[in-house]
Scaffold this active site. Structure first.
Site, short mmCIF file in Angstrom:
data_model
loop_
_atom_site.label_atom_id
_atom_site.label_comp_id
_atom_site.label_asym_id
_atom_site.label_seq_id
_atom_site.Cartn_x
_atom_site.Cartn_y
_atom_site.Cartn_z
N TYR A 163 0.85 -1.20 0.00
CA TYR A 163 0.00 0.00 0.00
C TYR A 163 0.89 1.24 0.00
O TYR A 163 1.96 1.25 0.61
CB TYR A 163 -0.91 0.00 1.23
CG TYR A 163 -2.03 -1.03 1.16
CD1 TYR A 163 -3.32 -0.65 0.79
CD2 TYR A 163 -1.79 -2.37 1.44
CE1 TYR A 163 -4.35 -1.59 0.72
CE2 TYR A 163 -2.82 -3.31 1.37
CZ TYR A 163 -4.09 -2.91 1.01
OH TYR A 163 -5.12 -3.84 0.93
N GLU A 164 0.43 2.30 -0.66
CA GLU A 164 1.28 3.48 -0.82
C GLU A 164 1.61 4.15 0.50
O GLU A 164 2.58 4.90 0.61
CB GLU A 164 0.64 4.49 -1.79
CG GLU A 164 -0.67 5.06 -1.30
CD GLU A 164 -1.47 5.72 -2.42
OE1 GLU A 164 -1.17 5.52 -3.60
OE2 GLU A 164 -2.42 6.45 -2.10
#
Lengths: 261, 288, 288, 261
Positions: free
Chosen positions: A50-51
């Protein structure tokens, strides 16, 4: 055949796309649902990034935000956001970028910025987030979104993230390293780029969906593959896993208190 | 060197009208209490910077504190739009909001450049997108070895960075863990840094290679328990997803928003009083 | 995905003559055992990269394995010169050694660029020094926003990165802590990565935000206890300062060096046998 | 007056330069000795940063290498080497860069690369390490080295790190942000740059050292300040702290075994 909704079909069809063991950069919402469903069913070794920083997140419920605590708590490690974009995405470590979209065109380009004119917007959307570079750098891109005429447009109001550009070898000419979108999963069908023109072509209809329904929900004269197939319906175990995930998620996110009045 | 002080004093002393302010936090550890204090002290003409402006920036924008927003994703995560942000962009209410819009990758790199004492960042980005057409701070240059084209963006160098962290020690050293976002970079890129923390302890007991901000890069440390609410602080409390959903209603209407802000923020003395006023019970961490 | 294998197999399968190899380690966690295996397998024409070439690179150079060295500081830390390195540079013995010489800052940035998928790094460096006159891989460019001049160096992209770490789990995820140097960057910049570890455990039990290399960026994990000696592994054993001093004598003379290497490295099967052969007792960590 | 050696005078004089609370980027060897002596005497709050990654190291004995375990174990935190050079040094967080040198010229430029011609070296030295950017970026630079004619040369064989360049405003013209060397500490004297020309001028002689001794040990016609002073000799407590540190260091580094034969 078990009864299932179009949303369920979409989530299951999207989840199936993820091969086990692949490294997947996950957008929030539908992509996250699909990726976690894959992890909980046929792809236990899929690596979710996930960013916000978690690498190898294994949440037991779907995150509501891109940075829920459970993503961090269950990850193999959590790095900074700059490191995610620099070392992991731009560094070429991502097999699959899994994205949503507000608008998409026939070449898989995406708009998540604005409806109407940028300077005089009709609707201001959230903006780019990580999508432009996920779309550029991941080895492949999967896009999942609901199939409506407002979403599948003849022309984007704004190109936030490049799919296949203007088609053909446009993507290579732009110097984008990844292969771009290889599949678009909707609640009606699957679309894949034509090998030559890169125009999205319907390759599978979900069970019970007619060509005409897809054509009406698409803002350009959409083409259908010669070897058009019907998507396998969700299996009972896929459906059970998805419903279980949604139920756990509702319980987890609903049980907290703290009302703004 | 960090001074341990009240949040009110820190904001009063360190944030000036017209400053560029980065209140960073990536879903986790968002400095909501500090944002409220900016509103209470009626700071004006701020240039706000953040990858993911959410509720607290919606409040700052809706209260007219911001002149400009430098950002890459502005929404209510998991819920939808930021209505005050949209009202400012779509209708210029309560005042026009200048936008400098990036992608996460570019803005994250811009913070890294700022922290690194560079004036610009180089990255693979933006090719083929419409973003460069609307942002003159996106330029292109070539690799001096291969000739490949790269995007360049200017470094972010805020006047003030504001973050929330789990702990500080009495000397002002700060420890945070979990999702770190770009907070370390924001602090190191900024001229001044304010850190609100859940608690102040004798010893940090940081694990090896933890994210520690030594006191010589921090200007003020302020103890504000629950200071990230409705965001969360790992090890302390959970994200208040209900509040994020409730915000959608509160913020949709200009009048209701304004009344809510006056009543709960402007007319309260600090974050603890705000939480009581708004009837908020901070949710505990979910057991795994 | 990481395979857990013997060091002999890993070096045989993953390092080819002519490869660019980065055996990284900044005083701590230097992969000496892996360096020995390169020598045992008589790898030739290597381009060796490292910020701080020390004893193991002295051995590789003295045994004629290296064609070129990309580096920023070559010495025996705390002792003095690397005699085999000097002999190669000053006298071309046993073969000429091409040098590409940087500063630490530039080479560290070059690894970061490699890990980041960039072809070059930009930094404030080298202005006024003689280094650019002898290294055509130091160039200059201007900031597209301010016009300021910056140095640029090409990214380091080794064929193989080799590092030593404290732990791996059975799936091949690697954990290291303490002084990290540029090891993470070296692994991420490289096409293939070999990691020797002190032990393989069921669970890494990594603290939050620890330096973990997930198995999908590692090609081979090899258990080699004491594999960093005479360097150290925090939590396992101390730096063997006596060995570093002893190396000064062993390496000063071409013949003595060669005999020592033949007897203890070439004629032993692995690092455990080498340690016994050379009469080395690895020093325990000093209690604080 | 307590008896002391020239090395002791040098270490004490160098240590005194460090103001309490400053952030100091420390080279190994003499700089590390001086910085740690300062920390153990008048400057307990000095922050020591080593290029290997430790920030706020508080070793009880002198490290033999730039990355000794005790530096990591006693630090406030340990970051990667790229981060040290990017965020901390280039980021402008260093007050004092404390360097050694093999050769130095009248403008405080340093050679640690090579004696003789680069391509046909007489002596190949270790090289630049962190020095060029420490010299460029730290707000001030202190240099400590033994005073010999081989070290204090008329012309450097190689400019590894820039002090005041060719003198005058040369440093500013090169765009180097820091003030450059503000003091050079040797076993004979202190030298400081002339405010105008930036040429190093002897400003203090250590006790018992004659002008002539310094002149003979300097490869250029060295100038002496009009207000030349004599360095305060080491106090008993400074000497005790230094000798204690050296004793502890010898014990610590000598006690380990592991002989190569």
């Amino acid at each position: 055949m078990t009864d299932f909704s179009a949303s369920e079909m979409m989530a299951v069809a999207a989840a199936r796309m993820l091969r086990d063991g692949t490294v997947c950069f996950v957008g929030i919402g539908l992509p996250s649902t699909a990726a976690n469903l894959a992890r909980l069913t046929h792809a236990p070794e899929v690596v979710l990034i996930y960013e916000s920083g978690p690498i190898g997140a294994k949440p037991s419920v779907l995150p509501l935000s891109i940075g829920d605590g459970e993503l961090a708590a269950t990850a193999d490690t959590v790095v900074s956001t700059p490191e995610i974009f620099r070392y992991w995405l731009q560094g070429g470590r991502i097999d699959i970028g899994f994205l949503g979209a507000a608008q998409i065109d026939r070449f898989g380009n995406i708009n998540t910025t604005v409806i109407g004119d940028y300077r005089k917007p009709k609707v201001r959307l959230p903006g780019a987030g990580g999508a432009p570079e996920i779309a550029a750098m991941a080895k492949e891109v999967f896009i999942v979104l609901r199939h409506t005429r407002r979403a599948f447009v003849e022309e984007l109001d704004f190109v936030t993230s490049v799919g296949h550009g203007t088609g053909g070898d446009s993507r290579a000419r732009l110097g984008l390293p990844g292969a771009g979108p290889t599949v678009v999963i909707t609640d009606l069908c699957l679309l894949r780029p034509d090998p030559e023109t890169k125009e999205l072509v319907v390759t599978a209809l979900h069970p019970g969906i007619a060509r005409d329904q897809v054509a009406r929900a698409t803002g350009w004269p959409v083409r259908f593959a010669a070897d058009l197939v019907v998507t396998e319906p969700p299996t009972p175990s896929e459906l059970a896993a998805l419903r279980d995930l949604w139920r756990r998620t509702a319980e987890a996110h609903g049980e907290t208190s703290g009302e703004g009045s | 060197m960090a001074e341990i002080t009240s949040l009110r004093e820190a904001i009063a002393a360190l944030v000036r009208d017209g400053d560029t302010v980065a209140c960073e936090g990536f879903t986790h550890l968002i400095p909501h209490a500090a944002g409220h204090e900016l509103i209470r002290q009626n700071k004006r003409d701020l240039t706000l910077v953040r990858l993911t402006p959410d509720v607290i920036y919606d409040q700052l924008i809706g209260m007219g504190c911001a002149r400009k927003l430098v950002f890459s994703w502005g929404g209510n995560p998991g819920v939808g739009s930021l209505h005050r942000f949209r009202d400012a962009v779509e209708n210029g209410h309560p005042r026009p909001l200048e936008l400098e819009e990036h992608s996460h990758a570019a803005l994250a790199n811009a913070y890294v450049a700022g922290a690194s004492g560079l004036t610009f960042a180089v990255l693979r980005a933006y090719a083929g997108t419409d973003l460069p057409a609307y942002n003159s701070n996106i330029r292109f240059l070539r690799c001096p070895f291969t000739g490949e084209e790269y995007a360049a963006v200017p470094a972010v160098r805020p006047d003030v960075a504001i973050i929330h962290a789990q702990k500080a020690d009495r000397r002002g050293n700060v420890l945070l863990w979990g999702i770190l976002g770009v907070q370390k970079e924001a602090v190191l890129a900024a001229k001044r840094a304010i850190v609100t923390v859940e608690e102040i302890v004798e010893e940090l007991d940081a694990p090896p290679n933890a994210c520690v901000l030594p006191r010589f890069v921090v200007t003020a440390v302020c103890r504000v328990p629950f200071g990230a609410h409705p965001s969360y602080a790992q090890g302390y409390y959970a994200r208040d997803n209900r509040f994020y959903r409730a915000w959608d209603d509160i913020s949709r209407d200009r009048e209701r928003f304004r009344e809510w802000m006056v009543r709960h923020v402007l007319e309260t003395a600090d974050f603890a009083e705000y939480l009581r006023s708004a009837g908020i019970t901070v949710p505990p961490e979910r057991s795994a």
